[in-house]
Design a protein around this motif. Structure first.
Motif, PDB file in Angstrom:
ATOM      1  N   GLU A 609      24.752  22.945  78.204  1.00  0.00           N
ATOM      2  CA  GLU A 609      24.697  22.087  77.207  1.00  0.00           C
ATOM      3  C   GLU A 609      24.041  22.300  76.060  1.00  0.00           C
ATOM      4  O   GLU A 609      24.520  22.082  74.869  1.00  0.00           O
ATOM      5  CB  GLU A 609      24.591  20.622  77.751  1.00  0.00           C
ATOM      6  CG  GLU A 609      25.747  20.067  78.429  1.00  0.00           C
ATOM      7  CD  GLU A 609      27.014  19.738  77.711  1.00  0.00           C
ATOM      8  OE1 GLU A 609      26.816  19.446  76.672  1.00  0.00           O
ATOM      9  OE2 GLU A 609      27.901  20.215  78.179  1.00  0.00           O
ATOM     10  N   LYS A 610      22.844  22.637  76.108  1.00  0.00           N
ATOM     11  CA  LYS A 610      21.982  22.937  75.386  1.00  0.00           C
ATOM     12  C   LYS A 610      22.593  24.254  74.413  1.00  0.00           C
ATOM     13  O   LYS A 610      22.584  24.000  73.119  1.00  0.00           O
ATOM     14  CB  LYS A 610      20.662  23.453  75.995  1.00  0.00           C
ATOM     15  CG  LYS A 610      19.618  23.845  74.747  1.00  0.00           C
ATOM     16  CD  LYS A 610      18.215  24.151  75.337  1.00  0.00           C
ATOM     17  CE  LYS A 610      17.085  24.410  74.390  1.00  0.00           C
ATOM     18  NZ  LYS A 610      15.486  24.609  74.873  1.00  0.00           N
ATOM     19  N   CYS A 611      23.098  25.223  74.898  1.00  0.00           N
ATOM     20  CA  CYS A 611      23.760  26.415  74.167  1.00  0.00           C
ATOM     21  C   CYS A 611      24.993  25.998  73.480  1.00  0.00           C
ATOM     22  O   CYS A 611      24.928  26.108  72.336  1.00  0.00           O
ATOM     23  CB  CYS A 611      24.061  27.415  75.120  1.00  0.00           C
ATOM     24  SG  CYS A 611      22.643  28.229  76.056  1.00  0.00           S
ATOM     25  N   ARG A 612      25.742  25.149  74.084  1.00  0.00           N
ATOM     26  CA  ARG A 612      26.945  24.454  73.416  1.00  0.00           C
ATOM     27  C   ARG A 612      26.433  23.687  71.988  1.00  0.00           C
ATOM     28  O   ARG A 612      27.298  23.535  71.303  1.00  0.00           O
ATOM     29  CB  ARG A 612      27.668  23.765  74.407  1.00  0.00           C
ATOM     30  CG  ARG A 612      28.920  23.196  74.041  1.00  0.00           C
ATOM     31  CD  ARG A 612      29.660  22.254  74.921  1.00  0.00           C
ATOM     32  NE  ARG A 612      29.151  20.898  75.089  1.00  0.00           N
ATOM     33  CZ  ARG A 612      29.124  19.950  73.861  1.00  0.00           C
ATOM     34  NH1 ARG A 612      30.009  20.223  72.808  1.00  0.00           N
ATOM     35  NH2 ARG A 612      28.253  18.841  74.274  1.00  0.00           N
ATOM     36  N   ALA A 613      25.454  22.745  72.243  1.00  0.00           N
ATOM     37  CA  ALA A 613      25.004  22.101  71.182  1.00  0.00           C
ATOM     38  C   ALA A 613      24.289  23.074  70.222  1.00  0.00           C
ATOM     39  O   ALA A 613      23.994  22.344  69.062  1.00  0.00           O
ATOM     40  CB  ALA A 613      24.010  21.363  71.811  1.00  0.00           C
ATOM     41  N   GLY A 614      24.201  24.306  70.222  1.00  0.00           N
ATOM     42  CA  GLY A 614      23.754  25.300  69.382  1.00  0.00           C
ATOM     43  C   GLY A 614      22.064  25.191  69.200  1.00  0.00           C
ATOM     44  O   GLY A 614      21.545  25.372  68.102  1.00  0.00           O
ATOM     45  N   LYS A 615      21.400  24.669  70.474  1.00  0.00           N
ATOM     46  CA  LYS A 615      19.852  24.230  70.446  1.00  0.00           C
ATOM     47  C   LYS A 615      19.059  25.344  71.162  1.00  0.00           C
ATOM     48  O   LYS A 615      17.933  25.380  71.191  1.00  0.00           O
ATOM     49  CB  LYS A 615      19.791  22.998  70.912  1.00  0.00           C
ATOM     50  CG  LYS A 615      20.096  21.769  70.046  1.00  0.00           C
ATOM     51  CD  LYS A 615      19.688  20.399  70.700  1.00  0.00           C
ATOM     52  CE  LYS A 615      20.065  19.280  69.710  1.00  0.00           C
ATOM     53  NZ  LYS A 615      20.236  17.931  70.295  1.00  0.00           N
TER      54      LYS A 615
END
Lengths: 645, 82
Positions: A609-615
């Motif tokens: 999720e963190k990667c998906r959110a570009g964070k």
């Protein structure tokens, strides 16, 4: 270049049918699409798939001498085969072919097991001595060509790639090696003879394995030995650079030997530019060069590549890595790497080897290895600054030198002064550690272990991979200069297990392309390892002696360019507008993570999720994402046995 | 409350867990490998966005950001205008 495979039984075991050897060869067809051969010799079967490069007419394998007392399959090239051949003819040997393969057979007959020390090349060899009833498996000095083996039911199977072992043993138990996974997540690769798979060993670089009735002996015939501090050659920079230039000219001349056209990779940096310049000196034929470009300016080096191509007048071709390309390549990539990887860099290089092959080339020279041999990485500079700082730990200005590192990174660890001092100051005073140069890299990658499942962590409890690695290091390493110790560890981990393998042989051979690495000619390494560190890392300028050697052949803008390491976008490659391909979502799903049992599903999901959110900005999250995804694909394909491509 | 929010953020974003026992409030975030130097950037961005404060360059120090206790004390000082 080729694929090799085979198996040998003991007197108590029943040897599998020849059809098993054919199945092994078929699984290696990408390594050798130009033909294949199988030879059954009683207690041993040898198999070979051929990518014909030297002696296209008569170089078929398995090959034997006239009397059929020695049989051989071999993958790679022996670059000094013409010199060896002349020497062997003068000693009375008679040759039937023009191939480098036959040279190995006669070299063994002449010099016995010491034949391997005579070879200048990149090779994996299986040689069967019929009269002595002994099998010799041998691998080149730095591990350019792969060779794996596994024993099962009294039979020893060996092959260029693990997939051939799996083809031979489809009903055996296949599991990922827990400690191998631990090593890969920490060191970026498995180390020594360990692989990603339980019960599968890799023949380490510079080693021979001799299998005789009742015994198996592993012998090391070469290592990256450095000269002790204070005993190195006393030589001026000018003299050293001239000697190096002559050595590189000879190494390149030897490696241009082929009966097919040879091209070169061109990254735009010093190493590949110098290599192309050296080739141009040796050949009037207009050279074909190849490179990767990226849409994201942080990774792209197109301008530098075009500058070199124009200057050296090459016919240059570029493959552009577009958003989505890495994600599309990734399952096929892992099928070829057969390893956990922490970065996506191998994927664009697999696209590049396809461009090479589609351009009608089978062989390319690459600049790989120069950074390890001549001290090119920022890691070496970072360690030099840390050692300098450790001499005066209270100094305020010594750690200010860190600001000169990593200028090419968008989120540099040297970006914030106070935190960079805290980061690079970790274990600052432990300068006697053989891993001093790798402290900060491994401090980041160690975080990957936090994602491992409770079961995996339980197995790894109490196991110290650094201690295991320390036991494999040379006993006199403490007498070497700090840079030499860092170089040795780098060559034993990242170079061998990742750059030459996942980012080297495996992605080139995925498209039936042979990569050659003149900077890893053992004479070049031995020359560099005898020099004092100040001729390599000079006032925080990397590869000083190489830079000086190449200066007459290149414009100053290229010679003076600071190294920019090859990198590709990591977790961002797998998301377009917040959407990941179905297979990525599947590998990170709770059900699939639970099935594999390797990673904590809740933690992996949060990372996704963190990667998906570009964070995911830093190395740590990106490495963890790519490491988990590659491991899950590996498990799916090789343990569950599913076809993913 | 700031302390709990900060701890929750670190747990979820850097340790990827809800398990509060995974992190002690006085634990060094850098030396225990929870944060790398780019993780600090994420933490500072979070603190600025969440608590409406600005972190100046000379405040970006390990003493202000290397533990949950340090971050919450820093936030508290800033909010009081200290």
């Amino acid at each position: 270049m080729c694929g090799i495979a085979g198996y040998i039984g003991s007197s108590f075991s029943k040897l599998p049918a020849d059809e098993v050897a054919h199945a092994m060869a078929r699984s290696l067809a990408h390594r050798g699409p130009d033909g294949s051969g199988v030879k059954a010799l009683g207690s041993i079967v040898l198999a070979h798939t051929r990518l014909s490069i030297i002696d296209l007419a008569t170089g078929h394998q398995p090959m034997a001498d006239d009397a059929e007392t020695v049989w051989l399959v071999f993958n790679g090239e022996i670059f000094n085969y013409l010199e060896l051949r002349a020497e062997l003819i003068s000693l009375g040997h008679r040759f039937r072919t023009q191939s480098d393969t036959e040279t190995i057979i006669h070299a063994y007959r002449q010099w016995g097991d010491a034949f391997v020390e005579r070879l200048n090349g990149q090779f994996a060899i299986a040689l069967w001595d019929v009269l002595g009833r002994r099998l010799i498996l041998a691998r080149d000095r730095t591990g350019i060509r792969p060779l794996f083996y596994r024993e099962h039911a009294g039979v020893l199977y060996f092959a260029s790639e693990v997939k051939a072992l799996r083809a031979a043993l489809p009903h055996a138990s296949w599991k990922l090696d827990t400690k191998g996974l631990g090593q890969a997540l920490l060191f970026w690769s498995t180390v020594g003879d360990r692989t990603a798979f339980e019960e599968v060993s890799s023949l380490p670089p510079g080693h021979c394995l001799v299998i005789e009735e009742g015994s198996r002996t592993l012998k090391r015939y070469w290592d990256w030995n450095f000269t002790a501090s204070g005993s190195q050659r006393q030589i001026s920079m000018e003299a050293a650079s001239e000697e190096l230039r002559a050595l590189l000219q000879d190494a390149v001349q030897l490696q241009l030997r082929a009966d097919v056209p040879v091209g070169a990779y061109l990254s735009g940096g010093l190493d590949s530019s110098g290599l192309v310049a050296l080739i141009r000196q040796r050949s009037d034929v207009r050279l074909r060069t190849f490179s990767v470009s990226f849409g994201d300016a942080e990774f792209d080096e197109s301008a530098q590549q075009m500058e070199v191509a124009r200057y050296l007048e090459t016919d240059h071709a570029v493959v552009r890595c577009l958003p989505g390309d890495i994600a599309r390549q990734f399952p096929r990539l892992i099928a070829h790497t057969e390893a956990t990887i922490l970065r996506t860099g191998p994927a664009p290089l697999m696209m590049l080897s396809r461009l090479v092959r589609e351009s009608g080339f089978k062989v390319v020279l690459t600049g790989e290895g120069a950074d390890e041999v001549f001290g090119g990485y920022d890691l070496f500079k970072e360690a030099a600054i840390r050692r300098f700082w450790a001499r005066q730990p209270k100094s305020r200005w010594r750690p200010e030198l860190f600001a000169r590192l990593y200028p090419y990174l968008r989120n540099s660890p040297a970006g914030n002064r106070a935190f960079s001092h805290a980061f690079f100051g970790q274990e600052l005073l432990d300068t006697a550690s053989p891993f001093y140069g790798h402290t900060t890299r491994w401090a980041t990658s160690r975080r990957n272990w936090g994602f491992l499942s409770g079961d995996v962590r339980h197995v790894l409890q109490g196991w110290r991979p650094e201690e295991e690695l320390a036991q494999q290091l040379p006993k006199d390493m403490g007498r070497w200069e700090g840079l030499a110790r860092d170089q040795y560890v780098e060559a034993s981990t990242l170079l061998y297990g990742y750059l030459l393998s996942s980012q080297g042989d495996r992605v080139a051979m995925a498209n039936s392309v042979e990569g050659r690495v003149p900077y890893l000619d053992h004479r070049v390494i031995e020359f560099a390892n005898a020099l004092p560190a100040r001729l390599k890392l000079r006032r925080l300028r990397e590869k000083a002696v190489l830079r000086q050697a190449l200066r007459p052949m290149l414009p100053s803008s290229i010679v003076n360019r600071t190294k920019q390491p090859y990198r590709a976008p990591d977790s961002a490659s797998f998301f377009e507008a917040g959407h990941a391909p179905e297979y990525v979502r599947h590998q990170f799903s709770a059900g699939r993570l639970a099935e594999a049992g390797l990673f904590e599903p809740a933690m992996a999901s949060r990372l996704f999720e963190k990667c998906r959110a570009g964070k995911a900005l830093g190395f740590a999250d990106n490495m963890a994402f790519v490491g988990i995804l590659s491991t899950m694909i590996l498990e799916d394909k090789f343990v569950q046995g599913r076809s993913l491509e | 409350m700031a302390s709990q929010q900060i701890k929750d953020f670190i747990l979820k974003n850097f340790l990827f867990t809800d398990d509060a026992s995974a992190l002690k409030n006085d634990q060094s975030l850098m030396s225990s490998g929870v944060l790398d130097s780019t993780g600090i950037l994420e933490l500072i961005t979070y603190v600025e966005d969440t608590f409406g404060i600005k972190v100046s360059d000379d405040e970006m120090l390990p003493g202000n950001f290397d533990s949950v206790d340090a971050v919450s004390a820093f936030v508290s000082r800033k909010q009081k205008g200290a």
